[in-house]
Design an enzyme around this catalytic site. Structure first.
Site, PDB file in Angstrom:
ATOM      1  N   ASP A  90       1.465  28.947 -46.266  1.00 29.94           N
ATOM      2  CA  ASP A  90       1.366  30.108 -45.400  1.00 29.94           C
ATOM      3  C   ASP A  90       0.411  31.016 -45.952  1.00 29.94           C
ATOM      4  O   ASP A  90       0.921  31.817 -47.077  1.00 29.94           O
ATOM      5  CB  ASP A  90       2.718  30.533 -44.922  1.00 29.94           C
ATOM      6  CG  ASP A  90       2.944  30.964 -43.478  1.00 29.94           C
ATOM      7  OD1 ASP A  90       1.891  31.875 -43.111  1.00 29.94           O
ATOM      8  OD2 ASP A  90       3.808  30.454 -42.909  1.00 29.94           O
ATOM      9  N   HIS A 105       9.275  28.766 -36.467  1.00 33.72           N
ATOM     10  CA  HIS A 105      10.170  29.879 -36.768  1.00 33.72           C
ATOM     11  C   HIS A 105      10.214  31.338 -35.951  1.00 33.72           C
ATOM     12  O   HIS A 105      11.242  32.015 -36.263  1.00 33.72           O
ATOM     13  CB  HIS A 105      10.034  30.366 -38.501  1.00 33.72           C
ATOM     14  CG  HIS A 105       8.632  30.885 -38.437  1.00 33.72           C
ATOM     15  ND1 HIS A 105       7.494  30.531 -38.352  1.00 33.72           N
ATOM     16  CD2 HIS A 105       8.417  32.358 -38.798  1.00 33.72           C
ATOM     17  CE1 HIS A 105       6.459  31.363 -38.610  1.00 33.72           C
ATOM     18  NE2 HIS A 105       7.185  32.194 -38.873  1.00 33.72           N
ATOM     19  N   ASP A 106       9.445  31.260 -34.872  1.00 37.44           N
ATOM     20  CA  ASP A 106       9.476  32.610 -34.087  1.00 37.44           C
ATOM     21  C   ASP A 106       9.663  32.180 -32.919  1.00 37.44           C
ATOM     22  O   ASP A 106      10.093  32.998 -31.914  1.00 37.44           O
ATOM     23  CB  ASP A 106       7.835  33.037 -34.237  1.00 37.44           C
ATOM     24  CG  ASP A 106       7.341  33.448 -35.289  1.00 37.44           C
ATOM     25  OD1 ASP A 106       8.368  34.112 -36.480  1.00 37.44           O
ATOM     26  OD2 ASP A 106       6.171  33.672 -35.578  1.00 37.44           O
ATOM     27  N   ASP A 150      -1.402  33.293 -41.024  1.00 39.53           N
ATOM     28  CA  ASP A 150      -0.608  34.241 -40.215  1.00 39.53           C
ATOM     29  C   ASP A 150      -1.458  35.171 -39.654  1.00 39.53           C
ATOM     30  O   ASP A 150      -2.109  35.823 -39.932  1.00 39.53           O
ATOM     31  CB  ASP A 150       0.351  34.870 -41.228  1.00 39.53           C
ATOM     32  CG  ASP A 150       1.392  35.750 -40.626  1.00 39.53           C
ATOM     33  OD1 ASP A 150       2.263  35.323 -39.931  1.00 39.53           O
ATOM     34  OD2 ASP A 150       1.605  37.020 -40.755  1.00 39.53           O
ATOM     35  N   GLU A 207      -2.694  31.174 -36.968  1.00 38.93           N
ATOM     36  CA  GLU A 207      -1.772  31.546 -35.777  1.00 38.93           C
ATOM     37  C   GLU A 207      -2.659  32.619 -34.898  1.00 38.93           C
ATOM     38  O   GLU A 207      -3.198  33.610 -35.660  1.00 38.93           O
ATOM     39  CB  GLU A 207      -0.709  32.213 -36.502  1.00 38.93           C
ATOM     40  CG  GLU A 207       0.300  32.596 -35.397  1.00 38.93           C
ATOM     41  CD  GLU A 207       1.236  33.761 -35.959  1.00 38.93           C
ATOM     42  OE1 GLU A 207       2.407  33.820 -35.351  1.00 38.93           O
ATOM     43  OE2 GLU A 207       1.053  34.520 -36.754  1.00 38.93           O
TER      44      GLU A 207
HETATM   45  C1  NOJ Z   1       3.751  35.909 -37.530  1.00 39.30           C
HETATM   46  C2  NOJ Z   1       4.785  35.066 -38.245  1.00 39.30           C
HETATM   47  O1  NOJ Z   1       4.956  33.705 -37.575  1.00 39.30           O
HETATM   48  C3  NOJ Z   1       6.237  36.009 -38.093  1.00 39.30           C
HETATM   49  O2  NOJ Z   1       7.153  35.297 -38.552  1.00 39.30           O
HETATM   50  C4  NOJ Z   1       5.964  37.319 -38.772  1.00 39.30           C
HETATM   51  O3  NOJ Z   1       7.095  37.964 -38.756  1.00 39.30           O
HETATM   52  C5  NOJ Z   1       4.499  38.001 -38.387  1.00 39.30           C
HETATM   53  N1  NOJ Z   1       3.495  37.063 -38.364  1.00 39.30           N
HETATM   54  C6  NOJ Z   1       4.294  38.963 -39.141  1.00 39.30           C
HETATM   55  O4  NOJ Z   1       3.859  38.458 -40.535  1.00 39.30           O
END
Ligand code: NOJ
Length: 559
Positions: free
Chosen positions: A101, A335-336, A202, A258
């Site tokens: 990541d 994970h989000d 990210d 992302e």
């Molecule tokens: C996206 C990530 O997937 C998330 O988990 C994170 O809180 C934010 N970016 C900040 O890095």
């Protein structure tokens, strides 16, 4: 026909590990690298090609590792660099690649760059971050951080404010500064030279900010929206092309950005087939689709569930419009994002397994690179939150503080109901390995409680049951490896008027793969095989009745 270039990352299935919640080898209640190494044979058995590791770097853990204080060190909770090297070597030996990541929109405020930057306006690192003057004691503009509250933090010593789009412990790096960019590239080369196989980047769509920093449109909580001035910002493609020239093009990597807020037109740049930026992006349209049905109570917090036709319209559009121009990533979960079988499927005991397999079929037969998030291959579900004390995620804690306690915008009950639907902690509960205490995740006290359903839903149970969700994913992955049409075939939607069935065809070199998925708990008429039965490829029932799809049936043939 397609003249797609053939590359390994188009032919791969990626498995995402959230290390904190995967497997704890030393009983401290926190997952770690040795826990991952111990379970690599499990992943090899599943058949996956690539592991994406959520951040394992040194971090004070304000946002579970997405706040990095040293990019070249391993988080103590997770082990040592030797543990990392052993994990990487073992993965490679088992034929799996490892993607890291890259969190480079921001660092931790405890990173030495920021400590230096903050130390004085004259520091050589001052410009590594985004510092601005305020107005009469107020922040430079009205932007709200993603994790609630203002996106600027005042530094008394230097009488300026720094930008943090996420928590105040995640100051944004200043990508306008060529030295910042070079420092990041240098760190990336270091990891690439170590032998990693790619990067998940990210919030990469947010690295270039509109340098005027205008106020955003004010929402119900009184803060302004930064999105139009940050997302797909003015220089983002320039920066990524530079990164590509400087680093990526020198290695054989999978790169996935992302990219919240990415449009199809933007994706054609980020993931351009000419390889000038990234391999692919994570778009958000389908996972965000639920957020407006009905409208959320505040921010992203609601209890909506997107209808199948809406999801289908979005993903079909991405499939067709990127054809030949850019490569898709395929995901339901990470994970989000809440557990897919709870969010878009049916997690009632009667239907959970069938529905999880149907959702998997629907996604894995599409064109693009599929991502499996830990536990998805077991049909793991969301959990239920009965109190804020059960939450660990900074996003949940902050919105609770702001919307429930401070502004009284929603009641505690309403907020908890929203958490049940969209809280990130739904997917961060420990991986369910077996029916022993704490699901076999740890012998200690887990940092976040296990989902109480672990006695029924766990890896050991799945591995003992030939009809489990695990073996179904294993078959889907094996099919992708053995049938080029699943990787390279063109995509053609079918039955777009149906409210119940999501169907499509893939075509390659005179072959046609037909895929149909019933998204309801009722039998549905399906005429797709009336004329030609085709050869069975995969399905989630033992038998298929002509003209009908049973509840949550997925059925795939080739001819
Ligand atoms: C996206 C990530 O997937 C998330 O988990 C994170 O809180 C934010 N970016 C900040 O890095």
């Amino acid at each position: 026909m397609t003249n797609e270039t053939h590359v390994w990352w188009k032919e791969s299935v990626i498995y995402q590990i959230y290390p904190r919640s995967f497997a704890d080898s030393d009983g401290d209640g926190i997952g770690d690298l040795n826990g991952i190494t111990d379970h690599l044979p499990y992943l090899a058995k599943l058949g996956i090609d690539v592991i994406w590791l959520s951040p394992v770097y040194q971090s004070p853990n304000d946002d579970n590792g997405y706040d990095i204080s040293d990019y070249r060190a391993i988080m103590e909770d997770f082990g040592t660099m030797e543990d990392f090297d052993r994990m990487l070597a073992t993965a490679h030996r088992l034929g799996m690649r490892v993607v890291m990541d890259l969190v480079a929109n921001h660092t931790s405020d405890e990173h030495v760059w920021f400590v230096e930057s903050r130390s004085s306006r004259k520091s050589p690192y001052r410009d590594f971050y985004i510092w601005r003057d305020g107005h009469d004691g107020e922040p430079p503009n009205n932007w709200e951080s993603v994790f609630s509250g203002p996106a600027w933090e005042y530094d008394e010593a230097s009488d300026q404010w720094y930008l943090h789009l996420f928590s105040r412990k995640q100051p944004d790096l200043n990508w306008e500064n060529p030295q910042t960019r070079e420092a990041i590239y240098d760190m990336m080369r270091w990891w690439c030279d170590k032998g990693i196989d790619g990067w998940r980047m990210d919030v990469i769509s947010m690295i270039s900010k509109d340098q005027r920093f205008p106020d955003g449109q004010v929402g119900p909580d009184g803060y302004g929206d930064f999105f139009p001035y940050v997302v797909n910002g003015p220089r983002v493609h320039e920066f990524l092309r530079e990164m590509n020239q400087e680093v990526l093009s020198h290695y054989d990597l999978l790169t996935v950005g992302e990219a919240g807020g990415v449009t199809i037109d933007e994706a054609k740049h980020y993931a351009a087939a000419d390889g000038s930026e990234l391999s692919m992006v994570f778009q958000f349209e389908h996972v965000d689709a639920s957020l407006n049905e009905p409208a959320p109570l505040v921010g992203k917090w609601g209890t909506g569930k997107a209808s199948m036709p809406k999801l289908r319209a979005i993903l079909n559009k991405w499939q067709m419009e990127l054809e030949g121009k850019a490569w898709n990533s395929l995901y339901w979960n990470n994970h989000d994002q809440p557990r897919v079988v709870s969010r878009f499927g049916d997690d009632r005991p009667k239907w959970r397994v069938r529905s999880a397999k149907m959702l998997a079929t629907c996604l894995h037969m599409m064109k693009g690179t599929p991502y499996v998030y830990q536990g998805e291959e077991l049909g793991m579900t969301n959990r239920h939150f009965s109190s804020i004390d059960e939450c660990r995620d900074i996003e949940e804690l902050n919105i609770w503080h702001q919307a429930v306690e401070e502004l009284h915008m929603v009641t505690p009950e309403q907020m908890l109901a929203c958490f049940d639907h969209v809280a990130r902690d739904n997917v961060r509960t420990p991986m369910q390995w077996d029916a022993s205490p704490n699901a076999g995740f740890t012998t200690g006290n887990p940092w976040i409680a296990v989902n109480p359903n672990y006695a029924e839903i766990n890896a050991a149970a799945c591995l003992a049951d030939p009809d489990s969700v695990f073996y179904y994913y294993q078959r889907l992955i094996a099919l992708r490896h053995s049938m080029p049409i699943i990787v390279y075939g063109t995509f053609h939607p079918l039955m777009e008027e149906s409210e119940a069935i999501w169907a499509y065809e893939r075509r390659l070199d005179g072959q046609t793969l037909t895929v149909a998925c019933n998204w309801t708990d009722q039998p549905q008429p399906c005429p797709l095989w009336d004329d030609e039965p085709g050869t069975f490829v995969i399905g989630n029932y033992d038998t298929h009745e002509p003209g009908i799809l049973k509840p949550y049936e997925a059925y795939v043939t080739v001819r």
